[in-house]
Design a protein around this motif. Structure first.
Motif, PDB file in Angstrom:
ATOM      1  N   TYR A  97       0.633  -1.278   0.198  1.00  0.00           N
ATOM      2  CA  TYR A  97       0.316  -0.245  -0.284  1.00  0.00           C
ATOM      3  C   TYR A  97       1.218   1.440   0.120  1.00  0.00           C
ATOM      4  O   TYR A  97       2.200   1.170   1.076  1.00  0.00           O
ATOM      5  CB  TYR A  97      -1.245  -0.010   0.834  1.00  0.00           C
ATOM      6  CG  TYR A  97      -2.282  -1.312   1.372  1.00  0.00           C
ATOM      7  CD1 TYR A  97      -2.095  -2.230   1.822  1.00  0.00           C
ATOM      8  CD2 TYR A  97      -3.096  -0.311   0.473  1.00  0.00           C
ATOM      9  CE1 TYR A  97      -2.961  -3.321   1.414  1.00  0.00           C
ATOM     10  CE2 TYR A  97      -4.322  -1.488   0.497  1.00  0.00           C
ATOM     11  CZ  TYR A  97      -4.072  -2.880   0.415  1.00  0.00           C
ATOM     12  OH  TYR A  97      -5.053  -3.997   0.855  1.00  0.00           O
ATOM     13  N   ILE A  98       0.283   2.202  -0.878  1.00  0.00           N
ATOM     14  CA  ILE A  98       1.635   3.229  -0.876  1.00  0.00           C
ATOM     15  C   ILE A  98       0.964   4.913  -1.285  1.00  0.00           C
ATOM     16  O   ILE A  98      -0.147   4.804  -1.776  1.00  0.00           O
ATOM     17  CB  ILE A  98       2.727   2.649  -2.458  1.00  0.00           C
ATOM     18  CG1 ILE A  98       4.009   4.055  -2.636  1.00  0.00           C
ATOM     19  CG2 ILE A  98       1.413   3.293  -3.917  1.00  0.00           C
ATOM     20  CD1 ILE A  98       4.404   2.703  -3.598  1.00  0.00           C
ATOM     21  N   TYR A  99       1.626   5.549  -0.855  1.00  0.00           N
ATOM     22  CA  TYR A  99       1.324   6.987  -0.988  1.00  0.00           C
ATOM     23  C   TYR A  99       1.084   7.628  -2.625  1.00  0.00           C
ATOM     24  O   TYR A  99       2.478   7.252  -3.074  1.00  0.00           O
ATOM     25  CB  TYR A  99       2.326   7.702   0.114  1.00  0.00           C
ATOM     26  CG  TYR A  99       1.563   9.201   0.210  1.00  0.00           C
ATOM     27  CD1 TYR A  99       0.402   9.951   0.602  1.00  0.00           C
ATOM     28  CD2 TYR A  99       1.717  10.296  -0.342  1.00  0.00           C
ATOM     29  CE1 TYR A  99       0.130  11.270   0.596  1.00  0.00           C
ATOM     30  CE2 TYR A  99       2.374  11.538  -0.227  1.00  0.00           C
ATOM     31  CZ  TYR A  99       0.482  11.885   0.693  1.00  0.00           C
ATOM     32  OH  TYR A  99       0.787  13.040   0.651  1.00  0.00           O
ATOM     33  N   ASN A 100       0.548   8.448  -2.696  1.00  0.00           N
ATOM     34  CA  ASN A 100       0.513   8.794  -4.148  1.00  0.00           C
ATOM     35  C   ASN A 100       1.768   9.574  -4.961  1.00  0.00           C
ATOM     36  O   ASN A 100       2.076   9.656  -5.731  1.00  0.00           O
ATOM     37  CB  ASN A 100      -0.616  10.088  -4.091  1.00  0.00           C
ATOM     38  CG  ASN A 100      -0.691  10.775  -3.455  1.00  0.00           C
ATOM     39  OD1 ASN A 100       0.024  11.699  -3.333  1.00  0.00           O
ATOM     40  ND2 ASN A 100      -1.259  11.556  -3.269  1.00  0.00           N
ATOM     41  N   TRP A 101       2.844  10.353  -3.865  1.00  0.00           N
ATOM     42  CA  TRP A 101       4.423  11.030  -4.458  1.00  0.00           C
ATOM     43  C   TRP A 101       5.048   9.620  -4.901  1.00  0.00           C
ATOM     44  O   TRP A 101       5.622  10.194  -6.004  1.00  0.00           O
ATOM     45  CB  TRP A 101       5.396  11.692  -3.008  1.00  0.00           C
ATOM     46  CG  TRP A 101       5.629  11.740  -3.361  1.00  0.00           C
ATOM     47  CD1 TRP A 101       7.361  10.376  -3.722  1.00  0.00           C
ATOM     48  CD2 TRP A 101       6.136  12.877  -4.623  1.00  0.00           C
ATOM     49  NE1 TRP A 101       8.975  11.865  -3.891  1.00  0.00           N
ATOM     50  CE2 TRP A 101       7.674  13.061  -4.395  1.00  0.00           C
ATOM     51  CE3 TRP A 101       5.525  13.688  -4.450  1.00  0.00           C
ATOM     52  CZ2 TRP A 101       8.388  13.928  -4.863  1.00  0.00           C
ATOM     53  CZ3 TRP A 101       5.775  15.337  -5.523  1.00  0.00           C
ATOM     54  CH2 TRP A 101       7.507  14.747  -5.802  1.00  0.00           C
ATOM     55  N   TYR A 102       4.884   8.042  -4.090  1.00  0.00           N
ATOM     56  CA  TYR A 102       5.486   7.618  -5.239  1.00  0.00           C
ATOM     57  C   TYR A 102       4.678   6.614  -6.132  1.00  0.00           C
ATOM     58  O   TYR A 102       5.483   6.098  -7.636  1.00  0.00           O
ATOM     59  CB  TYR A 102       5.191   5.683  -3.633  1.00  0.00           C
ATOM     60  CG  TYR A 102       7.008   6.639  -3.070  1.00  0.00           C
ATOM     61  CD1 TYR A 102       8.319   7.030  -3.119  1.00  0.00           C
ATOM     62  CD2 TYR A 102       6.096   7.205  -2.136  1.00  0.00           C
ATOM     63  CE1 TYR A 102       8.725   7.405  -2.001  1.00  0.00           C
ATOM     64  CE2 TYR A 102       6.909   8.347  -0.835  1.00  0.00           C
ATOM     65  CZ  TYR A 102       7.841   8.352  -0.953  1.00  0.00           C
ATOM     66  OH  TYR A 102       8.895   8.826  -0.401  1.00  0.00           O
ATOM     67  N   ASN A 103       3.110   6.780  -6.353  1.00  0.00           N
ATOM     68  CA  ASN A 103       2.584   5.735  -7.009  1.00  0.00           C
ATOM     69  C   ASN A 103       2.851   5.932  -8.815  1.00  0.00           C
ATOM     70  O   ASN A 103       2.990   7.347  -8.999  1.00  0.00           O
ATOM     71  CB  ASN A 103       0.988   5.908  -6.443  1.00  0.00           C
ATOM     72  CG  ASN A 103       0.703   4.580  -6.792  1.00  0.00           C
ATOM     73  OD1 ASN A 103       0.839   3.600  -8.125  1.00  0.00           O
ATOM     74  ND2 ASN A 103      -0.744   4.604  -7.136  1.00  0.00           N
ATOM     75  N   SER A 104       2.617   5.031  -9.451  1.00  0.00           N
ATOM     76  CA  SER A 104       2.551   5.520 -11.330  1.00  0.00           C
ATOM     77  C   SER A 104       2.070   3.994 -11.915  1.00  0.00           C
ATOM     78  O   SER A 104       2.391   3.326 -10.993  1.00  0.00           O
ATOM     79  CB  SER A 104       3.922   5.736 -11.281  1.00  0.00           C
ATOM     80  OG  SER A 104       5.624   5.192 -11.768  1.00  0.00           O
ATOM     81  N   ILE A 105       1.491   4.197 -12.417  1.00  0.00           N
ATOM     82  CA  ILE A 105       1.690   3.298 -13.994  1.00  0.00           C
ATOM     83  C   ILE A 105       2.730   2.875 -13.366  1.00  0.00           C
ATOM     84  O   ILE A 105       2.471   0.898 -13.969  1.00  0.00           O
ATOM     85  CB  ILE A 105       0.603   3.864 -14.665  1.00  0.00           C
ATOM     86  CG1 ILE A 105      -0.608   4.617 -14.884  1.00  0.00           C
ATOM     87  CG2 ILE A 105       0.081   2.285 -15.902  1.00  0.00           C
ATOM     88  CD1 ILE A 105      -1.187   4.103 -14.104  1.00  0.00           C
ATOM     89  N   PRO A 106       3.720   2.913 -14.625  1.00  0.00           N
ATOM     90  CA  PRO A 106       4.793   2.113 -14.649  1.00  0.00           C
ATOM     91  C   PRO A 106       4.973   0.880 -13.424  1.00  0.00           C
ATOM     92  O   PRO A 106       5.393  -0.142 -13.127  1.00  0.00           O
ATOM     93  CB  PRO A 106       6.268   3.109 -14.874  1.00  0.00           C
ATOM     94  CG  PRO A 106       5.502   4.198 -15.311  1.00  0.00           C
ATOM     95  CD  PRO A 106       4.410   4.296 -15.299  1.00  0.00           C
TER      96      PRO A 106
END
Length: 210
Positions: free
Chosen positions: A37-46
């Protein structure tokens, strides 16, 4: 130097680029049925696609201007009224959008487009995408404000969270402990002392030392 470099998205090839940091920290955990589970700063489609290849499931909020999201994504979700939700699936990625008090967007590399109904507060019944509810449970909140609120409520039993007012004054912790003047509109609802949100926990842990 590490912290300064970590919070940058200017160089995708850098070892300190958020996706690369995540992948490096997860080395050795491949194909072991972990769910991140990850915060939006780190999350990305790739990142989601790479983690899928490594056998790691991932759920996280994602910024609405992130690269590789559907074309005109902001316009699409702008049409979602409050309390409404929308699912968008592309390849192995599922986007779950829900308009609560503000728009919440989660991107996952596993999961289903299901909804649940739950009670919030005394009388309110809400319908929320299952993915977003799972994120709220495991991250203990949608954003950093919610996370800080939960941590502080657990650490300081019976003490209310910091509240925002119109007038600003010097943060008492910054002034006495850090030796600098920094104004803030936030106060502790219990003691009525002005504190920055990120100074709240430190102040109450060190209150006897000030």
């Amino acid at each position: 130097m590490f912290i300064d470099s970590l919070f940058t998205r200017k160089n995708e090839s850098s070892e300190f680029f958020p996706e690369n940091v995540c992948l490096r920290l997860l080395q050795g955990l491949e194909n072991q049925n972990f769910h991140l589970y990850i915060y939006n700063w780190y999350n990305s489609i790739p990142l989601l696609l790479k983690l899928k290849e490594f056998g790691i499931e991932c759920t996280g909020t994602i910024k609405q201007n992130r690269k590789y999201l559907p074309k005109d994504f902001k316009k699409i979700i702008a049409g979602i009224n409050q309390s409404e939700y929308l699912f968008i699936r592309a390849d192995q990625i599922l986007l779950s959008c829900w308009h609560d008090k503000r728009m919440v967007v989660c991107a996952v590399n596993s999961g289903r487009s299901a909804i649940i109904t739950k009670k919030r507060g005394k009388d309110e019944i809400i319908t929320i995408p299952e993915i977003i509810e799972h994120y709220r449970q495991f991250m203990i909140g949608i954003d950093m404000f919610d996370q800080n609120k939960t941590v502080i409520n657990q650490a300081i039993s019976g003490m209310d969270w910091i509240i925002k007012i119109e007038n600003t004054k010097e943060c008492i912790f910054c002034y006495y402990k850090k030796g600098k003047k920094s104004r803030t509109p936030y106060i502790c609802s219990e003691s009525k002392i002005h504190l920055h949100p990120n100074c709240f926990y430190s102040y109450h842990n060190n209150i006897k030392k000030l």
